[in-house]
Design a protein around this motif. Sequence first.
Motif, short mmCIF file in Angstrom:
data_model
loop_
_atom_site.label_atom_id
_atom_site.label_comp_id
_atom_site.label_asym_id
_atom_site.label_seq_id
_atom_site.Cartn_x
_atom_site.Cartn_y
_atom_site.Cartn_z
N UNK A 84 1.00 -1.45 -0.12
CA UNK A 84 -0.08 0.34 -0.02
C UNK A 84 1.06 0.78 0.25
N UNK A 85 2.24 1.41 0.78
CA UNK A 85 2.87 2.69 0.82
C UNK A 85 3.60 2.63 -0.62
N UNK A 86 3.92 1.47 -1.66
CA UNK A 86 4.79 1.54 -2.59
C UNK A 86 2.89 2.55 -3.86
N UNK A 87 1.95 1.71 -3.85
CA UNK A 87 1.73 2.57 -3.83
C UNK A 87 0.72 3.61 -3.81
N UNK A 88 0.97 4.28 -2.49
CA UNK A 88 1.61 5.76 -1.83
C UNK A 88 1.40 6.76 -3.55
N UNK A 89 3.24 5.79 -3.15
CA UNK A 89 4.43 6.87 -3.98
C UNK A 89 4.73 6.58 -5.48
N UNK A 90 3.52 5.38 -6.00
CA UNK A 90 3.69 5.43 -7.95
C UNK A 90 2.29 4.33 -7.82
N UNK A 91 0.80 5.30 -7.47
CA UNK A 91 0.00 4.76 -8.04
C UNK A 91 -0.17 3.99 -8.99
N UNK A 92 0.34 4.21 -9.66
CA UNK A 92 0.18 2.76 -11.29
C UNK A 92 1.22 2.04 -11.24
N UNK A 93 2.05 1.41 -10.45
CA UNK A 93 2.24 0.26 -10.47
C UNK A 93 2.22 -0.54 -10.50
N UNK A 94 2.00 -1.41 -11.49
CA UNK A 94 1.44 -3.01 -11.59
C UNK A 94 1.87 -3.98 -10.63
N UNK A 95 3.51 -3.95 -9.97
CA UNK A 95 3.15 -5.21 -9.12
C UNK A 95 3.37 -4.52 -7.57
N UNK A 96 3.33 -3.06 -7.64
CA UNK A 96 2.38 -2.99 -6.04
C UNK A 96 1.36 -2.91 -6.21
N UNK A 97 0.23 -3.22 -7.08
CA UNK A 97 -1.32 -3.69 -6.92
C UNK A 97 -1.80 -4.71 -6.97
N UNK A 98 -0.44 -5.66 -7.67
CA UNK A 98 0.00 -7.14 -7.75
C UNK A 98 -0.23 -7.72 -6.28
N UNK A 99 0.96 -7.40 -5.89
CA UNK A 99 1.05 -7.84 -4.73
C UNK A 99 -0.35 -7.21 -3.38
N UNK A 100 -0.22 -5.88 -3.68
CA UNK A 100 -1.59 -5.52 -3.05
C UNK A 100 -2.80 -6.74 -2.83
N UNK A 101 -3.25 -6.53 -4.17
CA UNK A 101 -4.31 -7.57 -4.00
C UNK A 101 -3.82 -9.27 -3.59
N UNK A 102 -3.36 -9.19 -3.77
CA UNK A 102 -3.01 -11.08 -3.32
C UNK A 102 -2.40 -10.99 -1.32
N UNK A 103 -2.53 -9.96 -0.86
CA UNK A 103 -2.32 -9.50 0.15
C UNK A 103 -3.95 -9.21 1.31
N UNK A 104 -5.37 -9.54 -0.32
CA UNK A 104 -6.11 -9.10 0.54
C UNK A 104 -7.04 -7.47 0.40
N UNK A 105 -6.09 -6.64 0.11
CA UNK A 105 -6.06 -5.80 -0.90
C UNK A 105 -6.25 -4.60 0.54
N UNK A 106 -7.77 -4.08 0.27
CA UNK A 106 -7.71 -2.73 1.89
C UNK A 106 -8.30 -3.92 3.38
N UNK A 107 -8.45 -5.22 3.12
CA UNK A 107 -8.57 -6.10 4.09
C UNK A 107 -9.77 -5.58 4.62
N UNK A 108 -10.84 -5.49 3.64
CA UNK A 108 -12.39 -5.25 4.59
C UNK A 108 -12.81 -6.53 5.00
N UNK A 109 -12.85 -7.14 3.94
CA UNK A 109 -13.76 -8.77 4.20
C UNK A 109 -13.23 -9.59 3.12
N UNK A 110 -13.88 -10.60 3.17
CA UNK A 110 -13.20 -12.03 2.41
C UNK A 110 -12.51 -11.59 0.54
N UNK A 111 -13.00 -11.17 0.46
CA UNK A 111 -13.49 -10.34 -0.92
C UNK A 111 -13.10 -9.52 -1.28
N UNK A 112 -12.12 -8.66 -0.50
CA UNK A 112 -11.87 -7.06 -0.98
C UNK A 112 -10.34 -7.69 -1.66
N UNK A 113 -10.18 -8.56 -1.66
CA UNK A 113 -8.93 -8.98 -2.94
C UNK A 113 -9.18 -8.86 -4.81
#
Length: 278
Positions: A84-113
Motif C-alpha cells: 500500500x505504501x508503494x502504491x501511495x508513492x507510485x499509484x500506477x505501479x502494477x507490481x505494487x497493486x498485484x502484491x496488494x491484491x494478493x494480500x487481500x487488498x484493503x482487508x475489509x472482508x473476504x472478497x476485498x481482493x
Amino acid sequence: MAKISLICEQCGGNIILDNSHEIGTCENCFAQFVVKQDQIVQKITQNITKHVYGYQGKDVEELLADGYRLLELGDTRAANAKFKRAIDIEPNCWSAHLGYASTNGDRSGYLSMVPAYRRAFSLASTEQQEIDTFVDMTGYLPDKHLRSAFVRAFNIASGKERYNIFNLVSGVIGCDESEIASLAVDLCPNDWRALFAMAKFRQIRARWCELEGNFFTGKHLPKAAQEVFDIFMKAYRLAKSENEQAKQTIISYVNSLAQDNSYKVFTNALLTQIQNEG
C-alpha cells in the motif's frame, strides 16, 4: 558451517555462522562479527525490523522487496502495508497493486481482493503481466484443476474475450464450488481439468449408491450416480487423449476414492470401465 536468517548490516547479505555458532561471516562482503546464542533471536528481530519493517527513505523497489520478504515470513498484514505504501508513492505501479491484491487488498472482508485484482489487471502493460495477475487471482478458486482450466481458457483467448474471462472469474470467487465448476466447463468444454473438477464436486451424489436392476441391461447405477460416472469418464477420455500424466492423475484419484467404502460400488463400476477402455 550453518546458515541462519541473519542480515549483514553493511551490505544486506546473509550471515554464515561457523560450527561454534558464535562467529558470523557475511557471504557477500566477508565482514565478521561475534554472535552469541542468546543474541540470535534478538539480532534477527532487529535486522528484520530495521531492514524489512522500516519505511523511512525507501523507494518503491525496496518496498516491494520488503513486501515479498514479509510474505515469506508469513506476515501478510505487514506485507500488505508495504504494498500500500508503494502504491501511495507510485499509484500506477502494477507490481505494487498485484502484491496488494494478493494480500487481500484493503482487508475489509473476504472478497476485498477482487477490486484490487481488477485494478492490477487494468494496469498490466504486457501480456505476461495480464497472465500473472490472472494466475495469482485464480489462487482463490477452490480446486487446482479448476484453476488450470480457467488459466487455459484465458491463455488461448485474446483481447475482449480475455478481459471478459477475467471478469467472470473475479465474479465467481467465493461462490459455490459446483457453480464455479459449471462455469469452467462452459468455458472449456473439452478440457479434462474442468470436467475432473466438476466430477469431484459432484461425487457426493454417488456416495452409498447401490446397483439397480434393469430388465434389458442388467445392473446399473442410479441416475444421480450415473451422471457423476459420465462426467468422470468424459474427463478420463479427454485426459487420456492429452497425455499419460493427465490420464494417471484421474486414475490415481479414483483409486484413492476407492479406499472409502461409501464409494465402493461407484468406484468399482468406474475402475471397471476405465480398465475396459485402457
